[in-house]
Design a protein around this motif. Sequence first.
Motif, PDB file in Angstrom:
ATOM      1  N   SER C 229      32.701  29.662  82.508  1.00 48.02           N
ATOM      2  CA  SER C 229      31.516  29.160  81.908  1.00 48.02           C
ATOM      3  C   SER C 229      30.905  30.313  81.299  1.00 48.02           C
ATOM      4  N   ARG C 230      31.191  31.533  81.740  1.00 50.69           N
ATOM      5  CA  ARG C 230      30.468  32.678  80.713  1.00 50.69           C
ATOM      6  C   ARG C 230      31.285  32.722  79.433  1.00 50.69           C
ATOM      7  N   PHE C 231      32.685  32.622  79.594  1.00 50.25           N
ATOM      8  CA  PHE C 231      33.480  32.469  78.259  1.00 50.25           C
ATOM      9  C   PHE C 231      32.818  31.503  77.330  1.00 50.25           C
ATOM     10  N   ALA C 232      32.710  30.256  78.062  1.00 50.79           N
ATOM     11  CA  ALA C 232      32.196  29.126  77.293  1.00 50.79           C
ATOM     12  C   ALA C 232      30.896  29.460  76.671  1.00 50.79           C
ATOM     13  N   LYS C 233      29.950  29.766  77.410  1.00 51.21           N
ATOM     14  CA  LYS C 233      28.635  30.303  76.640  1.00 51.21           C
ATOM     15  C   LYS C 233      28.942  31.375  75.491  1.00 51.21           C
ATOM     16  N   TYR C 234      29.649  32.213  75.779  1.00 54.15           N
ATOM     17  CA  TYR C 234      29.814  33.395  74.824  1.00 54.15           C
ATOM     18  C   TYR C 234      30.274  32.744  73.519  1.00 54.15           C
ATOM     19  N   GLY C 235      31.306  31.826  73.760  1.00 51.88           N
ATOM     20  CA  GLY C 235      31.832  31.063  72.728  1.00 51.88           C
ATOM     21  C   GLY C 235      30.768  30.244  71.799  1.00 51.88           C
ATOM     22  N   GLY C 236      29.763  30.102  72.424  1.00 56.71           N
ATOM     23  CA  GLY C 236      28.662  29.333  71.669  1.00 56.71           C
ATOM     24  C   GLY C 236      28.566  27.749  72.090  1.00 56.71           C
ATOM     25  N   ILE C 237      29.304  27.217  73.364  1.00 53.76           N
ATOM     26  CA  ILE C 237      29.327  25.948  73.678  1.00 53.76           C
ATOM     27  C   ILE C 237      28.086  25.906  74.582  1.00 53.76           C
ATOM     28  N   ASN C 238      27.582  24.629  74.550  1.00 64.40           N
ATOM     29  CA  ASN C 238      26.348  24.350  75.193  1.00 64.40           C
ATOM     30  C   ASN C 238      26.675  23.985  76.762  1.00 64.40           C
ATOM     31  N   THR C 239      26.700  25.103  77.720  1.00 62.34           N
ATOM     32  CA  THR C 239      27.292  24.853  78.771  1.00 62.34           C
ATOM     33  C   THR C 239      26.306  23.852  79.802  1.00 62.34           C
ATOM     34  N   LYS C 240      25.115  23.824  79.362  1.00 62.84           N
ATOM     35  CA  LYS C 240      24.141  23.071  80.100  1.00 62.84           C
ATOM     36  C   LYS C 240      24.610  21.656  79.954  1.00 62.84           C
ATOM     37  N   LYS C 241      24.765  21.079  78.605  1.00 64.66           N
ATOM     38  CA  LYS C 241      25.254  19.682  78.570  1.00 64.66           C
ATOM     39  C   LYS C 241      26.267  19.394  79.276  1.00 64.66           C
ATOM     40  N   PHE C 242      27.431  20.294  79.631  1.00 64.16           N
ATOM     41  CA  PHE C 242      28.547  20.055  80.457  1.00 64.16           C
ATOM     42  C   PHE C 242      28.515  20.098  81.837  1.00 64.16           C
ATOM     43  N   ILE C 243      27.134  20.124  82.301  1.00 61.97           N
ATOM     44  CA  ILE C 243      26.816  19.611  83.854  1.00 61.97           C
ATOM     45  C   ILE C 243      26.407  18.247  83.993  1.00 61.97           C
ATOM     46  N   VAL C 244      25.807  17.918  83.024  1.00 62.60           N
ATOM     47  CA  VAL C 244      25.140  16.512  83.137  1.00 62.60           C
ATOM     48  C   VAL C 244      26.493  15.398  82.614  1.00 62.60           C
ATOM     49  N   LEU C 245      26.757  15.527  81.188  1.00 68.37           N
ATOM     50  CA  LEU C 245      27.857  14.761  80.961  1.00 68.37           C
ATOM     51  C   LEU C 245      29.018  14.531  81.755  1.00 68.37           C
ATOM     52  N   PRO C 246      29.622  15.387  82.423  1.00 67.17           N
ATOM     53  CA  PRO C 246      30.681  15.137  83.129  1.00 67.17           C
ATOM     54  C   PRO C 246      30.257  14.462  84.325  1.00 67.17           C
ATOM     55  N   MET C 247      29.011  14.722  84.911  1.00 68.26           N
ATOM     56  CA  MET C 247      28.774  14.121  86.163  1.00 68.26           C
ATOM     57  C   MET C 247      28.439  12.710  85.777  1.00 68.26           C
ATOM     58  N   PHE C 248      27.919  12.411  84.621  1.00 72.11           N
ATOM     59  CA  PHE C 248      27.568  10.803  84.340  1.00 72.11           C
ATOM     60  C   PHE C 248      29.070  10.205  84.215  1.00 72.11           C
ATOM     61  N   LEU C 249      29.960  10.811  83.279  1.00 70.69           N
ATOM     62  CA  LEU C 249      31.268  10.093  83.118  1.00 70.69           C
ATOM     63  C   LEU C 249      31.862   9.955  84.350  1.00 70.69           C
ATOM     64  N   SER C 250      31.692  11.054  85.329  1.00 72.01           N
ATOM     65  CA  SER C 250      32.491  10.709  86.716  1.00 72.01           C
ATOM     66  C   SER C 250      31.941   9.441  87.227  1.00 72.01           C
ATOM     67  N   GLY C 251      30.697   9.442  87.290  1.00 70.94           N
ATOM     68  CA  GLY C 251      30.047   8.064  87.932  1.00 70.94           C
ATOM     69  C   GLY C 251      30.346   6.996  87.348  1.00 70.94           C
ATOM     70  N   PHE C 252      30.364   7.187  85.767  1.00 74.35           N
ATOM     71  CA  PHE C 252      30.709   5.959  85.103  1.00 74.35           C
ATOM     72  C   PHE C 252      32.153   5.461  85.509  1.00 74.35           C
ATOM     73  N   LEU C 253      33.144   6.220  85.509  1.00 74.40           N
ATOM     74  CA  LEU C 253      34.441   5.868  86.076  1.00 74.40           C
ATOM     75  C   LEU C 253      34.388   5.263  87.388  1.00 74.40           C
ATOM     76  N   TYR C 254      33.756   5.959  88.299  1.00 68.18           N
ATOM     77  CA  TYR C 254      33.809   5.310  89.686  1.00 68.18           C
ATOM     78  C   TYR C 254      33.126   3.930  89.559  1.00 68.18           C
ATOM     79  N   GLY C 255      32.036   3.605  88.871  1.00 68.43           N
ATOM     80  CA  GLY C 255      31.316   2.345  88.525  1.00 68.43           C
ATOM     81  C   GLY C 255      32.537   1.313  87.905  1.00 68.43           C
ATOM     82  N   LEU C 256      33.182   1.969  86.965  1.00 70.30           N
ATOM     83  CA  LEU C 256      34.213   0.966  86.480  1.00 70.30           C
ATOM     84  C   LEU C 256      35.239   0.571  87.486  1.00 70.30           C
ATOM     85  N   GLY C 257      35.504   1.407  88.257  1.00 70.96           N
ATOM     86  CA  GLY C 257      36.266   1.068  89.451  1.00 70.96           C
ATOM     87  C   GLY C 257      35.561   0.226  90.226  1.00 70.96           C
TER      88      GLY C 257
END
Lengths: 301, 513, 350
Positions: C229-257
């Motif tokens: 995540s340090r590299f990602a942040k350094y590269g200009g990626i919005n690392t905060k977004k990739f805490i919430v989004l993957p968790m949402f998608l993860s739950g979404f897939l469970y819900g689809l299941g």
Amino acid sequence: MMHFSIPILHSAVTIMTPLLLASMGGLFTELSGMLNIALEGLLLTGAFFSVVFTYFTGSMIAGTLLGIGCTMLLSAILASVTLNLKSNVFITGLAVNLFASGLTVVLSFALFANKGVVVFDNIRPLPLLGTPRLASIPILGDIFIGHSAFVYLSWLLLVICYFVLYRTPFGFRIRATGLHQEALSSLGMRPNAYRFASFLISGFTCGLGGAMLTLNLGAFVPNITAGKGWIALVVIFLGNKKPFGLFIAAFIFGLADAFSNYAQGALNIPSDFILAIPYVFTLLAMIGSSIYAKNKGAIES
Amino acid sequence: MELAVEMLNITKTYPENNLRANDGVDFVLRKGEILCLAGENGAGKTTLMKVLYGLEDHEEGTIKIRGNQENISSPMVANRLGIGMVHQHFMLVEDFTVAQNVLMGIEPRKHRISYDLKKAVTLVNEVIERHHFSIEADMVVRNLTVGQKQQVEIIKMLYRDVDILILDEPTSVLTEQEIESLFSTFRQLAKRGKSLILITHKLREIKAISDRVSVMRNGKMLGTYETDEVDERQISALMMGKSISFFIEHTKKDDESRPVIEGRKITVLRQGQERPLLNGLSFTAYSKEILGFAGVSGNGLGVLEAVLGGFIPTFDGKVLHNGKDITNIGTALLRKQGLAYVPSDRLHIGSSLKATVQENIIVGESGSFKKNGFLDQKRVTKHTNDLLQRYSAKATAQMPIGTLSGGNIQKVILAREIERYRDYIVFSEPTWGLDVASSQFVYEQIASLRDKGAAVILISSNLDEMLTIADRIIILYRGTRVASFSGDEARALSKEEIGEYMLGIRNQGDRGA
Amino acid sequence: MLENKNKKVLPTLREGAGSLLIVLIALSAVIALSLILSKNPGKTLGYFFLGPLQSRYYFGNMLNSAIPLIFGGLGVSLAMQSGNFNLGGEGQIYGGALITTLCTIYFAPLGIVGALLALFAGASTAGALAGFSGFLRMKWNTSELITSFLISNAVLLVVNYLIAGPFLDPSTSLIATRKIPETFRLSALLPPSNLSTALFFALVAVITVHIYLYKTKSGYELRMTGLNSRFAKYGGINTKKFIVLPMFLSGFLYGLGGGFAIYGTYFASIKEFSAGMGWNGLAVALIAKNKPSAVIPAALFFAYIEAGARSAMLHSDVTFEIAAIVQSIVFFLISSEVLLTLFEKKRRPA
């Protein structure tokens, strides 16, 4: 108010005891820096082997001790796979839970040809302790007197747990392991040795807590723990990782459980809601404490 | 003369980057002396001491302690032999008291099992009093200042009757007063027959405290000298060494140069440390110019890098880009504003070792490789191969970047950052650990960027590098600017003179940027 | 290009060798357990290993039980690839399934649109449950591992109440909601087994997640954040977004299941029907090392062990729970750095 609250409080004290025991062991692993999610499996192992050995030996004490032995053996396996084979403690913890749920049923089937509830006729109910003098103390006597030996043993162990963690070199080293393990290793001590010991302690208290569950019933019910090990983990967090905090947190869960039975019948409040309250409570407590930590950290940076 | 430590022909290579940190090093410590182990960053001092303390193994060489050959396989063995080390980073449990930290592992007991907390305080207070430290045994470590925490580390070793004490840069975070009292402690310890090794690169301190000084450079031991017989200039010359000549053309700043990045009174603070990490630093980086920030590590270079990279917030002051305020906007926005940046920590920040080369190349720019909403892998690979070829990096697009050599990783990072630069670019320690050929390559790239009109900010503790390529040099000491020179001015000075500014012996006063 | 491919294959094989060793240990455990517990080990083993493959019924049921594992495994993989833990699968499947059931019943007049809406509503609810944990971590650095677990436990209880209370279908003896209309039920694939066309949706989900992770910008940024995540942040990626989004998608897939379990197998939210699915999904992701493409074989392996145990139980003298023992042995060893790197050549950079 009094007429119904005292029996509820009395049974809350019974219900909280396995939680308290399991969370005490979990506290040691937690303080040594390992998230021990195997409490559930260890508790179940203790429950099964204690009652089975009590049945075969005819002695509750021998049965409980052998049950504790089996649980400690499993926790030793957990510790060595985690620490020596360098596995993720979280995953090995899940493995223990899965293993225990399988093993208990498989053995129950192999020994008693029964996968369901196994009732042991030769096991008498646990004797309830207390003297009339103590029991006659208003309110407190009604709530705290007249429980099985496990309850009083758990209180004794809680005091010992506090003493060990805060008043012995061993406890200081366990806590140092979790707080800053280089503080030990740079002085030539092995942090993993203290983690191993913590796992064994978890095995001990979970074995005892499990024994209480089955010996109280004189029977083994598959998955008798029903998430109590998980709740014990939550108790550690809600209790703020302090021995006496565990007591309060375990009591809250015990109370919710006891009250839910009552509320279902008398007040027509669904028991599931009441059982959910401690989780929500723990969640809020965790959020609160992380907000506090973050604000404190913000000043530092 | 009794010898405490003899290390003969020690060789140690780090497998991660094939860096030969110690190359046939001989080292001798006499009983009862204070010896300074001096050298620039990366000279191999800390590695040598880690070998002595059993934290690192070594391929070749022998170690004798008090004349006996020993195999020091771990700190436990070192402790048993009476060797103690105070690390640069404290090994303390913050929630415990001083006494509890000092006595970890050798706690006094009551009734055999319980921890005699009262006696612990008494025992540690005795040591504290004997050595005139300024703390008390029942203080909680969390509430101590950095200097006091250091005392705890030293007391920890003293209590264990260590008679060979290694201290890694013990003064780097201390105030003048704290340093003075620390030194008087050291002198007393030496008087009591203990032998001390101080890892340091501060000349003034070497002169002030040591009996002898050993100087290392590039993994080799250059020699050990009686401190009285050498002066600061000689030590400095040894540490800095002769420059390897790189050929880089310099251009004069012309009239078209314009300010690109301005720093205005930048101050960065950290709690628990009395001295600011950066103290009111002002500068202007112009286009078509390489602005160098020189200094010895621990004097603000790393902090400046973190501020420019958007990793830590400033407490006070401003950073402007073409007149626009970009203070504390965070890395992602800085990148959008045009930040190009080659970080000093190329293995943890500059690259993602488990990701492939091409994934490392497109970070932050992945949006420009979209086709119908998907990443156009073919174009990504082609672009990557193209860059690898242009920067002559020995790698393929699909291999994890962690399998490359240090030089090739740096080439990939350079390629990526130079491709995305718009009008300014930050380089931090761009040639650290690289061989001569790779360094020359990096310098040529930096010079050609400058010639294309970039404002280049070069942060480096390598003075040779500064003198080779910088057009203007600002020297930082303890977070403040102590001197600034044009490149030609600097090259006209001797390295020793510049070294004196870097080491805090001289101060130009503030001449303005 | 060809040369590159070859270079990739060898290390993959070596990494695989460790996993293979673990599978072999697990299978030897099956043999050992049969020898100890069974009076006729040969017969037991025969049914264990071959039973699931012999009849349409067993084979279909095995594939069917792999479906929720695939969804769950994908959900966990996605979260883990971004460096987050989602421990709330149990509540997310159960909650997602209930919302899907209820919405399907209410949206029935809308036809196929209603079905899609219902699936989306169920999955989004589950996604929100997990996403909230991500939000807490992003905002205050609260451990998403613990909060997702706590939330899930509370949700399990609430859903239990809803099924047994307001939405109980009094017309059956089961504790369950009303069934979804027949027109919405997915068609069976291998009758008389439970297998339905939900299998295809699971395969589509695998492909979608694979494409998302490896072929899109967002998936790329998610993986970079997880890897370093340090590299990602350094590269200009919005690392905060990739805490919430993957968790949402993860739950979404469970819900689809959960949703597809309703559409394909259960047709109603039955009390505690999904118990264990969340944990098993987690197990599958761990065995698959968070690679979407490996989730399918991992889920099949898990389902095969269960089907084998079930077949051995029905035809011989052992009990089904030996499956849990075998699975737990895999689990025990799967994350061991020591075992997994046994066959890997020590990576020494050139």
